[in-house]
Enzyme design. Structure first.
Site, short mmCIF file in Angstrom:
data_model
loop_
_atom_site.label_atom_id
_atom_site.label_comp_id
_atom_site.label_asym_id
_atom_site.label_seq_id
_atom_site.Cartn_x
_atom_site.Cartn_y
_atom_site.Cartn_z
N ARG A 47 11.99 8.03 -11.00
CA ARG A 47 13.39 7.96 -10.61
C ARG A 47 14.30 8.23 -11.83
O ARG A 47 15.47 8.54 -11.67
CB ARG A 47 13.70 6.61 -9.94
CG ARG A 47 15.10 6.49 -9.38
CD ARG A 47 15.20 5.57 -8.15
NE ARG A 47 14.56 4.29 -8.35
CZ ARG A 47 15.05 3.27 -9.07
NH1 ARG A 47 16.19 3.39 -9.70
NH2 ARG A 47 14.38 2.13 -9.16
N TYR A 97 33.70 23.42 1.33
CA TYR A 97 32.55 23.06 2.15
C TYR A 97 32.93 21.82 2.98
O TYR A 97 33.24 20.77 2.42
CB TYR A 97 31.32 22.79 1.27
CG TYR A 97 30.21 22.18 2.06
CD1 TYR A 97 29.70 22.83 3.18
CD2 TYR A 97 29.70 20.93 1.74
CE1 TYR A 97 28.69 22.26 3.94
CE2 TYR A 97 28.70 20.35 2.49
CZ TYR A 97 28.20 21.02 3.60
OH TYR A 97 27.22 20.44 4.36
N ASP A 110 32.23 23.73 -7.62
CA ASP A 110 31.10 24.00 -6.72
C ASP A 110 30.87 25.51 -6.78
O ASP A 110 31.64 26.30 -6.24
CB ASP A 110 31.44 23.55 -5.30
CG ASP A 110 30.28 23.77 -4.32
OD1 ASP A 110 29.39 24.59 -4.63
OD2 ASP A 110 30.28 23.15 -3.24
N LYS A 155 20.57 26.47 -1.50
CA LYS A 155 21.05 27.81 -1.14
C LYS A 155 20.41 28.87 -2.04
O LYS A 155 19.22 29.02 -2.05
CB LYS A 155 22.57 27.84 -1.17
CG LYS A 155 23.25 26.61 -0.56
CD LYS A 155 22.93 26.41 0.90
CE LYS A 155 23.75 25.24 1.44
NZ LYS A 155 23.26 24.72 2.69
N1 PLP Z 1 28.47 23.08 -1.29
C1 PLP Z 1 28.40 24.18 -0.53
C2 PLP Z 1 29.25 25.36 -0.88
C3 PLP Z 1 27.55 24.22 0.58
O1 PLP Z 1 27.50 25.32 1.35
C4 PLP Z 1 26.75 23.08 0.88
C5 PLP Z 1 25.85 23.07 2.06
O2 PLP Z 1 26.01 23.83 2.99
C6 PLP Z 1 26.85 21.96 0.07
C7 PLP Z 1 27.71 21.99 -1.01
C8 PLP Z 1 26.03 20.74 0.36
O3 PLP Z 1 24.69 20.97 -0.04
P1 PLP Z 1 23.40 20.29 0.62
O4 PLP Z 1 23.33 20.74 2.04
O5 PLP Z 1 22.29 20.78 -0.25
O6 PLP Z 1 23.59 18.82 0.53
#
Ligand code: PLP
Length: 384
Positions: A53, A105, A178, A203
């Protein structure tokens, strides 16, 4: 590691930093599934590992490669993109002021409204394409974090990382980006002045739609970074060893995958840009896009594999078109080798800023002509 600092980032990715197992000479890293590690007779952990962890050798390799690709000082994997993003906000204190994008998102926007605001963060959602609005919204002494996403889901607006970093630092706050959709192939926010970069590693970094993971990379190993490490350790949102290994394997092909996805997205955008059945193509790679000049300055080698189409005829028609594709997969998520199509408003619910006629496309690595022909065929069904 046998990493040579003269290698390009593309080469570093392909060779996973040149790592070779010294005992077996294996050219691919093993998975270390161990949850716990031996303590030495003198009561120390000379290997540097005690409990998974905290850390594990399989995380180390993926973290080291991502850190190199982003040009950061430290990287940390999390159990998901949401766990990584959440850690950044939980590292603040109730009463702190945060700016977040109006278009972002949706899952993170929802988490901010449902959890972070009731917990005590003061969050303003603003247009992150408008530098004047950002400056006006900052509260010196109270603003601690600006969160941006660029390109931003699912309208693909671009935020000016360097300019926003200057505004953020002017009030002593941090900038977190992000960069899931841009990937380190297309932009490196830390080099442009951001403090923290977040990825949904689910992704493009993984690229094969076969694991869930997240990552943070920081420009400095400072007390804020230590706070993030404590949140991961104490909260326990660590990635499994197998997922970390899949992520490292995926990152080795990051460059060619992202380049192919960008070429496909550009071709699809250009093809449907003046199409009778399409109201609007949202893609920063189109010269007519409002953010094209900024994207061209800030991004290198392409404008991303994501775009959206607004379908003539409204929401029901958009859902019908998505139902008629064969090569595109009707599924959520993005950044895999397979192309995905999604009616985004259905996912985001009634509060969404996304128009009902919008289909979000994640371009994979298939032939562009097949992707275009499949959409053309789906758009032709039902037209008299
Ligand atoms: N940020 C973006 C741009 C995303 O498209 C996503 C998921 O679709 C996330 C964050 C969240 O990621 P996760 O699904 O791996 O938790």
């Amino acid at each position: 590691m046998t990493s040579d600092e003269n290698w390009s980032r593309r080469s570093q990715a392909a060779r996973a930093l040149g790592w070779v197992d010294q005992s077996t000479r294996a050219v691919t890293p093993p998975i270390h599934p161990a949850s716990t590690f031996l303590r030495d007779p003198d009561n120390q952990y000379s290997s540097g590992y005690s409990y998974a962890r905290d850390t594990n050798p399989t995380y180390d390799q993926a973290e080291a490669l991502l850190c190199e690709l982003e040009g950061g000082a430290a990287a940390m994997l999390f159990a998901s993109g949401m766990a990584a993003a959440g850690a950044v906000f939980l590292n603040l204190a109730p009463g702190d002021h945060v700016l977040a994008p109006r278009v972002m998102y949706w899952g993170l926007r929802k988490w901010l409204m449902d959890f972070a605001v009731p917990w005590g963060l003061v969050v303003d959602f603003i247009d992150m394409g408008d530098l004047v609005a950002i400056k006006a919204a900052l509260r010196p002494g109270q603003s601690r974090l600006i969160w941006i996403e660029t390109p931003a889901n699912p309208l693909w607006g671009i935020s000016d990382i360097a300019a926003i970093a200057a505004l953020t630092h002017g009030v002593g706050a941090r900038l977190a980006v992000d960069s899931t959709v841009a990937t380190p192939v297309l932009s490196q926010p830390l080099i442009l002045g951001a403090d923290v970069v977040m990825h949904s590693a689910t992704k493009y970094l993984n690229g094969h739609s076969d694991m869930i993971g997240g990552a943070l990379v920081a420009s400095q190993r400072d007390e804020f970074w230590q706070g993030l490490a404590d949140i991961r350790h104490d909260g326990g949102a660590v990635l499994g060893a197998f997922e970390a290994w899949l992520l490292l394997r995926g990152m080795r092909t990051l460059y060619p995958r992202v380049e192919a996805a960008c070429r496909n997205a550009q071709a699809v955008a250009e093809h449907f840009h003046d199409h009778a059945e399409i109201v609007e193509v949202l893609y920063p790679g189109l010269p007519s896009a409002p953010d094209h000049a900024l994207a061209a300055r800030q991004m290198r080698g392409g404008f991303g594999g994501m775009l959206s189409l607004r379908v003539r005829g409204g929401e029901a028609r958009a859902i019908e078109v998505a139902a008629n594709v064969k090569l595109w997969s009707r599924a959520t998520s993005l950044g895999g080798v397979e192309s995905l199509i999604e009616h985004r408003a259905s996912v985001e619910g009634p509060d969404t800023p996304v128009p009902g006629d919008l289909l979000r496309l994640s371009c994979g690595i298939e032939d562009a002509k097949d992707l275009i022909a499949d959409l053309e065929r789906a758009l032709a069904i039902g037209i008299s």
